[in-house]
Design an enzyme around this catalytic site. Structure first.
Site, mmCIF file in Angstrom:
data_model
loop_
_atom_site.group_PDB
_atom_site.id
_atom_site.type_symbol
_atom_site.label_atom_id
_atom_site.label_comp_id
_atom_site.label_asym_id
_atom_site.label_seq_id
_atom_site.Cartn_x
_atom_site.Cartn_y
_atom_site.Cartn_z
ATOM 1 N N CYS A 16 9.945 1.586 3.300
ATOM 2 C CA CYS A 16 11.000 0.651 3.695
ATOM 3 C C CYS A 16 12.374 1.297 3.693
ATOM 4 C CB CYS A 16 10.988 -0.572 2.783
ATOM 5 S SG CYS A 16 11.448 -0.220 1.080
ATOM 6 N N LYS B 23 -1.322 -8.066 -8.573
ATOM 7 C CA LYS B 23 -2.153 -8.019 -7.370
ATOM 8 C C LYS B 23 -1.595 -6.909 -6.485
ATOM 9 C CE LYS B 23 -3.094 -9.212 -2.885
ATOM 10 N NZ LYS B 23 -3.296 -7.952 -2.168
ATOM 11 N N GLU C 20 -4.997 -4.439 -1.278
ATOM 12 C CA GLU C 20 -6.431 -4.171 -1.173
ATOM 13 C C GLU C 20 -6.704 -2.867 -0.436
ATOM 14 O OE1 GLU C 20 -5.390 -7.194 2.115
ATOM 15 O OE2 GLU C 20 -4.687 -6.561 0.144
ATOM 16 N N ARG C 21 -5.672 -2.283 0.177
ATOM 17 C CA ARG C 21 -5.844 -1.008 0.880
ATOM 18 C C ARG C 21 -5.771 0.184 -0.072
ATOM 19 N NH1 ARG C 21 -2.014 -2.015 6.241
ATOM 20 N NH2 ARG C 21 -3.315 -3.627 7.203
ATOM 21 N N PHE D 59 0.804 -1.224 0.000
ATOM 22 C CA PHE D 59 0.000 0.000 0.000
ATOM 23 C C PHE D 59 0.831 1.265 0.000
ATOM 24 C CE2 PHE D 59 0.915 -0.545 4.513
ATOM 25 C CZ PHE D 59 1.211 0.753 4.920
#
Length: 486
Positions: free
Chosen positions: A286, A178, A181-182, A154
């Protein structure tokens, strides 16, 4: 386009927007307000299988398109991304929460990754040596590997997908994406623009969802390689599961990035650099600086200035240009971060700036302000764990040697920075620090896209990083040809 309507997110398979075959959905809130902006499907295995089938069919023709032609097609995509920079940044701020300034920077870094992908003809060139024996020539050729997949987080919903699918597709592969989903809305727009650029159907497929989608990707026999960016536990799982099923895997994982502050540093620039690295993007990256090892000789002066400047930072909605720290991604993550701050206090660290006490009006969003601890040691959770938030720990060290030793004790080894005006100090740091990406007076040592991006130790699982020649090698296979003609 950004609207006030609550959006029902779809998958994109074989060139069409389609509803998920599953019924389960997840609400997507605006992190700055908590208000629902979309519902994303948690797609089942069947949706992944359809996406892979489409990608596999498209591969038969796409892999045979001449390499320069693939790059020209990507250049059209690059132009569309550039033309829509402002809209893309606003979508990022809406669903991720980072400030519009940070989002605009992310958009630019994503575009730079696509620029790299347009230069693939040069990067895919093989090697040749004539007359390796009497009348015999030898050469190495690079070919695409087939259907590949990317699983992205995300925190950089534009940049990280663009590390993956443009380069993979430029190499002749087809792709199943993919995203988190956030943050599903930016992924939709990236795919829309991709097909506006004229790509054939099935070359890029988007499947929204959670763990079921991840597992389906890792287990699908027709997916040849998987790229992943995310937390250390999930990266380890992706690497172990994917390789067990015979796939190439590059899994970029967590981090606990250290900076060493030397007495000979430029104090003003160092303070501003640490603030930018630790607190921009709400610390949800990160490559954020989360530990500063400051040499005793300059510690008090550095900390005084750092605390004073940090207290000036405004917290709030990322669309307001005066705000420096936006919200965290979810309420659950906010509670997790508050737990870490509380644990730091309980463990005896000195809380110099308390992000739990935000003075600005922040409404119902998921806000934690910039936080600074002094007196931190390696036994504390706030030193050991990736918090992924605007939380900075200060450790005092006697000299550079102790700072390097401290940094190398972390289980993570993504990035590390030294602030110094002494070339010998910089050289010693570079040669002895255990990190995949190193900065000398560079606040966030994330390399440009033509260099590889990957850490060491628990920050990376795999052999080849993303971007640059590493990325091309990951998305291609070699054929060594030895030939003789009679």
């Amino acid at each position: 386009m950004i609207t006030t309507e609550i959006k029902r997110v779809k998958n994109h398979i074989n060139g069409e927007w389609v509803e998920s075959t599953g019924t389960e959905v997840e609400a997507v809130p605006n992190p700055a307000t908590g208000k629902i902006i979309a519902y994303v499907p948690l797609s089942p295995k069947e949706d992944v299988e359809k996406a892979v089938e489409a990608a596999k069919a498209a591969y038969e023709t796409w892999s045979k398109v001449p390499v320069p032609n693939r790059s020209r097609q990507l250049y059209k995509y690059l132009q569309l991304l550039q033309e829509n920079k402002e809209e893309l940044a606003k979508i990022i701020t809406l669903e991720n929460g980072k400030t519009l300034t940070d989002a605009t920077g992310e958009v630019q870094r994503g575009i730079e990754a696509v620029e790299l992908a347009t230069s693939t003809p040069n990067l895919m060139m093989g090697q040749a040596l004539p007359n390796i024996a009497s009348g015999i020539d030898g050469s190495i050729w690079r070919y695409p590997i087939g259907v590949v997949a990317g699983i992205t987080p995300f925190n950089f919903p534009m940049m990280i997908p663009l590390w993956m699918f443009p380069l993979a597709i430029a190499c002749g592969n087809t792709f199943v994406l993919k995203t988190s989903e956030r943050t599903p809305l930016l992924a939709e727009r990236l795919v829309e623009l991709f097909y506006e650029a004229g790509f054939p159907k099935g070359v890029l497929n988007l499947v929204q969802g959670g763990k079921d989608v991840v597992n389906s990707i890792l287990e699908n026999k027709d997916i040849q390689a998987v790229s992943f960016v995310g937390s250390e536990p999930v990266a380890r799982y992706v690497y172990e599961t994917g390789t067990k099923h015979g796939k190439r895997v590059q899994a970029l994982a967590g981090a606990k990035n250290h900076a060493i502050v030397m007495p000979d540093c430029n104090l003003e620039k160092t303070v501003q650099g640490v603030i930018g690295s630790a607190f921009a993007s709400s610390g949800e990256r990160c490559m954020a600086c989360s530990v500063v090892a400051v040499v005793d000789e300059i510690a008090d002066e550095f900390i005084d200035v750092l605390v004073a400047e940090t207290k000036k930072l405004k917290v709030g909605d990322g669309f307001h240009e005066d705000n420096y720290v936006g919200p965290l991604i979810r309420e659950s993550h906010k509670e997790r971060v508050l737990g870490y701050i509380n644990s730091g206090v309980a463990d005896g660290a000195t809380l110099l700036v308390d992000g739990r006490k935000i003075k600005e009006e922040v409404g119902d969003g998921y806000f934690v302000g910039a936080t600074i601890f002094d007196g931190v040691n390696q036994e504390m959770k706030i030193w050991q764990d990736e918090i992924f938030a605007p939380v900075l720990s200060i450790v005092r060290v006697k000299d550079l040697e102790e700072g390097i030793k401290l940094t190398n004790q972390s289980k993570f080894a993504n990035g590390a920075v030294i602030y110094t005006s002494n070339g010998k100090h910089a050289q010693t740091f570079r040669d002895n620090i255990d990190a995949g990406m190193i900065g000398v007076n560079v606040n966030v040592p994330a390399p440009m896209a033509f260099f590889a991006f990957a850490g060491n130790k628990a920050s990376f699982f795999g052999d080849l990083g993303t971007n640059g020649t590493d990325g091309v090698q990951f998305y291609t296979r070699k054929k060594v040809v030895t030939e003789r003609w009679f």
